[in-house]
Design an enzyme around this catalytic site. Structure first.
Site, PDB file in Angstrom:
ATOM      1  N   GLN A   1       4.997 -10.484  10.200  1.00 22.18           N
ATOM      2  CA  GLN A   1       5.160  -9.357   9.285  1.00 22.18           C
ATOM      3  C   GLN A   1       4.386  -8.122   9.750  1.00 22.18           C
ATOM      4  OE1 GLN A   1       2.863  -8.279   6.095  1.00 22.18           O
ATOM      5  NE2 GLN A   1       4.322  -8.905   4.510  1.00 22.18           N
TER       6      GLN A   1
ATOM      7  N   ARG B   1      -6.947  -8.858   7.128  1.00 21.25           N
ATOM      8  CA  ARG B   1      -5.752  -8.109   7.536  1.00 21.25           C
ATOM      9  C   ARG B   1      -6.029  -6.612   7.518  1.00 21.25           C
ATOM     10  NH1 ARG B   1      -1.054  -5.834   4.837  1.00 21.25           N
ATOM     11  NH2 ARG B   1       0.936  -6.406   5.818  1.00 21.25           N
TER      12      ARG B   1
ATOM     13  N   SER C   1       5.554  -5.909   1.849  1.00 22.22           N
ATOM     14  CA  SER C   1       4.480  -5.772   2.829  1.00 22.22           C
ATOM     15  C   SER C   1       3.214  -6.463   2.314  1.00 22.22           C
ATOM     16  CB  SER C   1       4.246  -4.292   3.135  1.00 22.22           C
ATOM     17  OG  SER C   1       3.320  -4.117   4.169  1.00 22.22           O
ATOM     18  N   LEU C   2       2.139  -5.714   2.095  1.00 22.71           N
ATOM     19  CA  LEU C   2       0.909  -6.274   1.542  1.00 22.71           C
ATOM     20  C   LEU C   2       1.180  -7.099   0.294  1.00 22.71           C
ATOM     21  CD1 LEU C   2      -2.228  -6.294   0.839  1.00 22.71           C
ATOM     22  CD2 LEU C   2      -1.722  -4.156  -0.377  1.00 22.71           C
TER      23      LEU C   2
ATOM     24  N   GLN D   1       0.829  -1.197   0.000  1.00 25.82           N
ATOM     25  CA  GLN D   1       0.000   0.000   0.000  1.00 25.82           C
ATOM     26  C   GLN D   1       0.868   1.253   0.000  1.00 25.82           C
ATOM     27  OE1 GLN D   1      -2.301   0.923   3.553  1.00 25.82           O
ATOM     28  NE2 GLN D   1      -1.194  -0.618   4.693  1.00 25.82           N
TER      29      GLN D   1
ATOM     30  N   HIS E   1       4.061  -2.390  10.327  1.00 31.09           N
ATOM     31  CA  HIS E   1       5.336  -3.042  10.656  1.00 31.09           C
ATOM     32  C   HIS E   1       5.978  -2.466  11.918  1.00 31.09           C
ATOM     33  CE1 HIS E   1       4.758  -4.979   6.878  1.00 31.09           C
ATOM     34  NE2 HIS E   1       4.726  -3.810   6.266  1.00 31.09           N
TER      35      HIS E   1
END
Length: 315
Positions: A259, A129, A104-105, A24, A210
């Site tokens: 994560q 999530r 990440s995502l 994102q 994170h």
């Protein structure tokens, strides 16, 4: 008479491709429009059914404010990345993809590309999530900022000097590190970075991804992960949390949970893809061009490409 016989040209070695999926922050209004008339658009309805979000609306009609909400940003970027991946595979089925990774995502799109997760399961997980992270962000509003022009040691010192909740969230390149934490701590650190001659850009997100501020999201996400089947897959996925190549399997439940609150080791991830998995070409698939730019900064001698969306008729 002496004749000269030309030696046949050596056959070109096919590129060993590592496919990269963004996280994102790359979302923008109308980013689904170029894919609307492609055969892959059917994926949008599948994602919507599985996730509970109206992915078509987010991709075609949502404004930037709507897309900045973390749950909306996540499902829209995930869906756009899947559309790009599907079209890449449809148009170049013989491409030698040797490994994948997602920032990440983007790791969830990478798990789909590797055959570890189905589209429906990954879409459901991304929806869960995103909701869990949005709830956590409402409890503890956060912010993120990219610090450019300094190495990791300098940014870590900046974080250590902060008054308030602040952490290193992403190590993206030798000259770019993302910090995250409370809005006040990020703003103060950004001001100190600017005073030291560094460039600092606040990212269009509402959560401190994170970092330990996301800890409240870990329980609901883990509950969803425990209900999800992770298959063996077809190619390795280099995980954010440990920059290690993993095959598919149930251990991804732990990696995905970690994560949420652990930093993204992107510089190390690219190094593993290049040196350990022998990838020669890095293909940025999904919205924006963030990952192709980061590849050039981390691996200047490697080939860095983007898989671009088709041109919109009349645009």
């Amino acid at each position: 008479m002496e004749t000269h016989v030309e030696e046949p040209a050596a056959p070109r070695t096919a590129p060993r491709i590592a496919v990269l999926f963004p996280g994102q922050g790359v979302q923008r209004p109308g980013m689904g429009e170029p894919w609307r008339d492609t055969p892959s658009w059917a994926l949008v309805e599948e994602v919507s059914r599985a996730s509970g979000f109206d992915a078509a609306h987010l991709l075609l009609a949502a404004d930037q404010e709507t897309l900045s909400r973390t749950d909306h940003a996540q499902i829209s970027v995930f869906t756009a990345s899947l559309l790009a991946w599907s079209e890449f595979r449809r148009t170049d089925p013989a491409a030698d993809v040797v490994a994948v990774a997602g920032h990440s995502l983007g790791e969830y799109a990478a798990l789909v590309a590797a055959g570890v997760l189905s589209v429906a399961d990954a879409a459901w997980l991304v929806g869960e999530r995103g909701r869990a992270m949005a709830d956590a962000a409402r409890l503890r509003p956060g912010a993120m900022a990219a610090v450019m022009g300094a190495g990791l040691d300098t940014v870590e010192a900046l974080v250590a000097a902060a008054q308030g909740d602040l952490w290193v969230a992403n190590h993206n390149s030798p000259q770019q590190t993302v910090i995250a934490g409370s809005r006040t701590a990020v703003q103060q650190a950004a001001a100190r970075a600017a005073g030291a001659g560094l460039r600092c850009t606040v990212l269009p997100v509402t959560a401190a991804c994170h970092t330990p501020l996301m800890a409240p999201a870990a329980t609901p996400l883990r509950q969803a992960l425990d209900l999800t089947r992770f298959t063996a897959g077809t190619v390795p996925v280099v995980a954010n949390v440990d920059a290690t190549a993993h095959r598919g399997g149930p251990h991804w439940r732990e990696l995905c949970t970690r994560q949420l609150t652990g930093p993204v080791h992107w510089t190390a991830t690219l190094r593993v893809l290049n040196e350990d998995l022998a990838a020669t070409t890095f293909l940025d698939i999904g919205p924006g061009a963030t990952l192709s730019a980061l590849t050039r900064r981390n691996l200047p001698d490697a080939e860095s490409l983007r898989f671009k969306a088709p041109a919109v008729q009349g645009a």
